[in-house]
Enzyme design. Structure first.
Site, PDB file in Angstrom:
ATOM      1  N   ASP A  82       0.980  -1.370   0.145  1.00  0.00           N
ATOM      2  CA  ASP A  82      -0.129   0.136   0.270  1.00  0.00           C
ATOM      3  C   ASP A  82       0.935   1.254   0.188  1.00  0.00           C
ATOM      4  O   ASP A  82       1.613   1.486   0.957  1.00  0.00           O
ATOM      5  CB  ASP A  82      -0.816  -0.092   1.372  1.00  0.00           C
ATOM      6  N   HIS A  83       0.506   2.034  -1.055  1.00  0.00           N
ATOM      7  CA  HIS A  83       1.316   3.217  -0.976  1.00  0.00           C
ATOM      8  C   HIS A  83       3.003   3.225  -1.092  1.00  0.00           C
ATOM      9  O   HIS A  83       3.664   3.900  -0.267  1.00  0.00           O
ATOM     10  CB  HIS A  83       0.803   4.200   0.129  1.00  0.00           C
ATOM     11  N   GLU A 134      -1.701   6.177  -8.663  1.00  0.00           N
ATOM     12  CA  GLU A 134      -2.686   6.977  -8.407  1.00  0.00           C
ATOM     13  C   GLU A 134      -2.728   8.454  -9.011  1.00  0.00           C
ATOM     14  O   GLU A 134      -1.435   8.620  -9.449  1.00  0.00           O
ATOM     15  CB  GLU A 134      -2.579   7.243  -6.793  1.00  0.00           C
ATOM     16  N   HIS A 180      -7.690   9.900   3.799  1.00  0.00           N
ATOM     17  CA  HIS A 180      -7.316   8.900   4.766  1.00  0.00           C
ATOM     18  C   HIS A 180      -7.886   9.374   6.192  1.00  0.00           C
ATOM     19  O   HIS A 180      -8.030  10.306   6.504  1.00  0.00           O
ATOM     20  CB  HIS A 180      -6.008   8.682   4.783  1.00  0.00           C
ATOM     21  N   ASP A 255      -8.709   0.581   6.420  1.00  0.00           N
ATOM     22  CA  ASP A 255      -7.876   0.655   7.479  1.00  0.00           C
ATOM     23  C   ASP A 255      -8.530   0.967   8.788  1.00  0.00           C
ATOM     24  O   ASP A 255      -8.818   0.554   9.757  1.00  0.00           O
ATOM     25  CB  ASP A 255      -6.713   1.239   7.229  1.00  0.00           C
TER      26      ASP A 255
HETATM   27  P1  13P Z   1      -9.098   4.710   5.459  1.00  0.00           P
HETATM   28  O1  13P Z   1      -8.084   5.514   6.322  1.00  0.00           O
HETATM   29  O2  13P Z   1     -10.238   5.355   5.063  1.00  0.00           O
HETATM   30  O3  13P Z   1      -9.346   3.498   6.051  1.00  0.00           O
HETATM   31  O4  13P Z   1      -8.177   4.519   4.217  1.00  0.00           O
HETATM   32  C1  13P Z   1      -7.119   3.593   4.294  1.00  0.00           C
HETATM   33  C2  13P Z   1      -6.522   3.451   2.897  1.00  0.00           C
HETATM   34  O5  13P Z   1      -6.855   4.144   1.836  1.00  0.00           O
HETATM   35  C3  13P Z   1      -5.162   2.765   2.729  1.00  0.00           C
HETATM   36  O6  13P Z   1      -4.495   2.858   1.524  1.00  0.00           O
HETATM   37  O1  G3H Z   2      -3.046   4.790   3.711  1.00  0.00           O
HETATM   38  C1  G3H Z   2      -2.886   4.701   4.809  1.00  0.00           C
HETATM   39  C2  G3H Z   2      -3.068   3.396   5.664  1.00  0.00           C
HETATM   40  O2  G3H Z   2      -4.173   3.633   6.197  1.00  0.00           O
HETATM   41  C3  G3H Z   2      -1.783   2.895   6.085  1.00  0.00           C
HETATM   42  O3  G3H Z   2      -1.437   3.766   7.038  1.00  0.00           O
HETATM   43  O4  G3H Z   2       1.017   4.484   6.966  1.00  0.00           O
HETATM   44  O5  G3H Z   2      -0.161   4.410   9.166  1.00  0.00           O
HETATM   45  O6  G3H Z   2       0.414   2.243   7.928  1.00  0.00           O
HETATM   46  P1  G3H Z   2       0.148   3.609   7.758  1.00  0.00           P
HETATM   47 ZN    ZN Z   3      -4.461   5.041   0.832  1.00  0.00          ZN
END
Ligand code: 13P
Ligand code: G3H
Ligand code: ZN
Length: 307
Positions: A82-83, A134, A180, A255
Site C-alpha cells: 500500500d502506497h 494514483e 485517509h 484501514d
Molecule cells: P481509510 O483511512 O479510510 O481506512 O483508508 C485506508 C487507505 O486508503 C489505505 O490505503
Molecule cells: O494509507 C494509509 C493506511 O491507512 C496505512 O497507514 O501508513 O499508518 O500504516 P500507515
Molecule cells: Zn490509501
C-alpha cells in the site's frame, strides 16, 4: 490461495463488485481478515503500508500471509504493498513475495508520476505482479470549492486515459474526494461520481477507492462509550461506497474502521477490568469486533459469496 492482484480485480471489474483491501499491522488484523473472508465466502486483498512493513519486518509480513493462505486454501488472496513511494520499495516487496504493489507518485507532476509508474510496471510485469498507481490528490472536497480548485486536486479523466495507455498499469486510484483517516469531510460527505464514471469509461480497468472507511455509527459509538474521542469524525457512507462501485470502483481500501473497532474493544476490556493484563483477553474481543465490520463490508461491497 495467493494470487496476483489482477486475478481478483479483473473478476470484480467484469462482474461489477468491490473487493475490500484491508490493511494489517499484526497477526490479529490478518487473522480477522481471513476469518471474515472464510465466513463471508469472499476474496480478499491484504495490504501492508511501508510503515507496517517497517513495524513487522517484510519477512514476517510475507511469512504470516503464506501461513494464512495455507490455513485458508480456498480463499483467493492478493498481498499488496500500500502506497509504495519508490521503485526500490516496490522492487523489495516484489522480491519478497508480494503479488501486487502500489507505486504512489501522485505528489509528483504528471510526467514524473507516469515515468516512475512505467518503470515499476515494467519490472513488476516481468515478475508476474500487478501494479496500482494514483492520479490526483487525496483530500476531501469542501462545499465551497471552486471548479478550478477541484480540477487541481481531483483526477483529470483525460490524463487518466493517457496514463493508463502509456504505463499499462493494472488498476488506478483516481482522487474523487476521499481522504485517509477518521476525518474525511468537514461538511456533508461529497464525492465526484461523475468524474469517476468518466475515468472508468476512458480507462476500462479496475479502479481503486482510497480512504474508504465508513465509520459506521455502531463502531463510533463503541469507541465513544469507552471514553474515546472522535469529535468531528466522518466516514464514507455505505450508499456512497455502493455508488462508487456502480461508477467502476473494484478495490476498496479500508484501514481506519478496523483500527477503531479493534481499539474500542480493547479499551472496553481495560475499562471493565482494570486488573486484567493477559493480552489475549484484550485481543480476542478486538478480533471479533474487526471481523464483524469486515463481514458487513464484504456484504455491502458485493464480494460476499463470490467464492
Ligand atoms: P481509510 O483511512 O479510510 O481506512 O483508508 C485506508 C487507505 O486508503 C489505505 O490505503
Ligand atoms: O494509507 C494509509 C493506511 O491507512 C496505512 O497507514 O501508513 O499508518 O500504516 P500507515
Ligand atoms: Zn490509501
Amino acid at each position: 490461495m495467493l494470487v496476483q492482484g489482477n486475478e481478483i480485480l479483473h473478476k470484480a471489474h467484469k462482474e461489477f463488485y468491490g473487493v475490500g483491501a484491508f490493511n494489517f499491522v499484526n497477526f490479529e488484523m490478518l487473522q480477522s481478515i481471513f476469518e471474515a473472508a472464510h465466513q463471508a465466502k469472499s476474496p480478499i486483498i491484504v495490504q501492508a503500508s511501508e510503515g507496517a512493513i517497517k513495524y513487522m519486518g517484510i519477512d514476517m509480513v510475507v511469512g504470516m500471509v503464506k501461513t494464512m493462505e495455507k490455513r485458508y486454501p480456498h480463499i483467493p488472496v492478493a498481498l499488496h504493498l500500500d502506497h509504495g513511494t519508490t521503485f526500490e520499495s516496490c522492487k523489495n516487496a516484489i522480491e519478497a513475495g508480494f503479488t501486487s504493489v502500489m507505486i504512489d507518485a501522485s505528489h509528483h507532476c504528471f510526467e514524473e508520476n507516469l515515468s516512475l509508474t512505467k518503470q515499476v510496471v515494467d519490472f513488476a510485469h516481468t515478475h508476474g505482479v500487478s501494479v496500482e498507481a494514483e492520479l490526483g490528490r487525496l483530500m476531501g472536497i469542501e462545499d465551497n470549492i471552486s471548479v478550478d480548485e477541484k480540477d487541481a486536486v481531483l483526477v483529470n479523466p483525460q490524463e487518466a486515459e493517457i496514463f493508463v495507455k502509456e504505463t499499462k498499469v493494472d488498476y488506478l486510484a483516481p482522487a474523487i474526494g476521499t481522504s485517509h483517516g477518521a476525518f474525511k469531510f468537514k461538511g456533508e460527505p461529497k464525492l465526484d461520481f461523475k468524474r469517476l464514471q468518466e475515468v472508468k469509461k476512458l480507462t476500462n480497468i479496475p479502479l481503486v477507492l482510497h480512504g474508504a472507511s465508513a465509520i459506521p455509527d455502531y463502531v463510533r459509538e463503541a469507541f465513544l462509550q469507552t471514553g474515546g474521542d472522535l469529535k468531528g469524525s466522518r466516514g464514507v457512507p455505505f450508499e456512497f461506497l455502493q455508488e462508487s462501485i456502480k461508477g467502476g470502483i473494484n478495490k476498496v481500501n479500508t484501514d481506519t474502521d478496523l483500527r477503531i473497532a479493534f481499539m474500542a474493544a480493547v479499551r472496553k476490556v481495560a475499562n471493565d477490568d482494570p486488573t486484567q493484563f493477559d493480552l489475549r483477553k484484550f485481543f480476542t474481543p478486538g478480533m471479533e469486533a474487526m471481523k464483524k465490520v469486515i463481514i458487513e463490508r464484504m456484504q455491502i461491497l458485493g464480494s460476499a459469496n463470490k467464492i
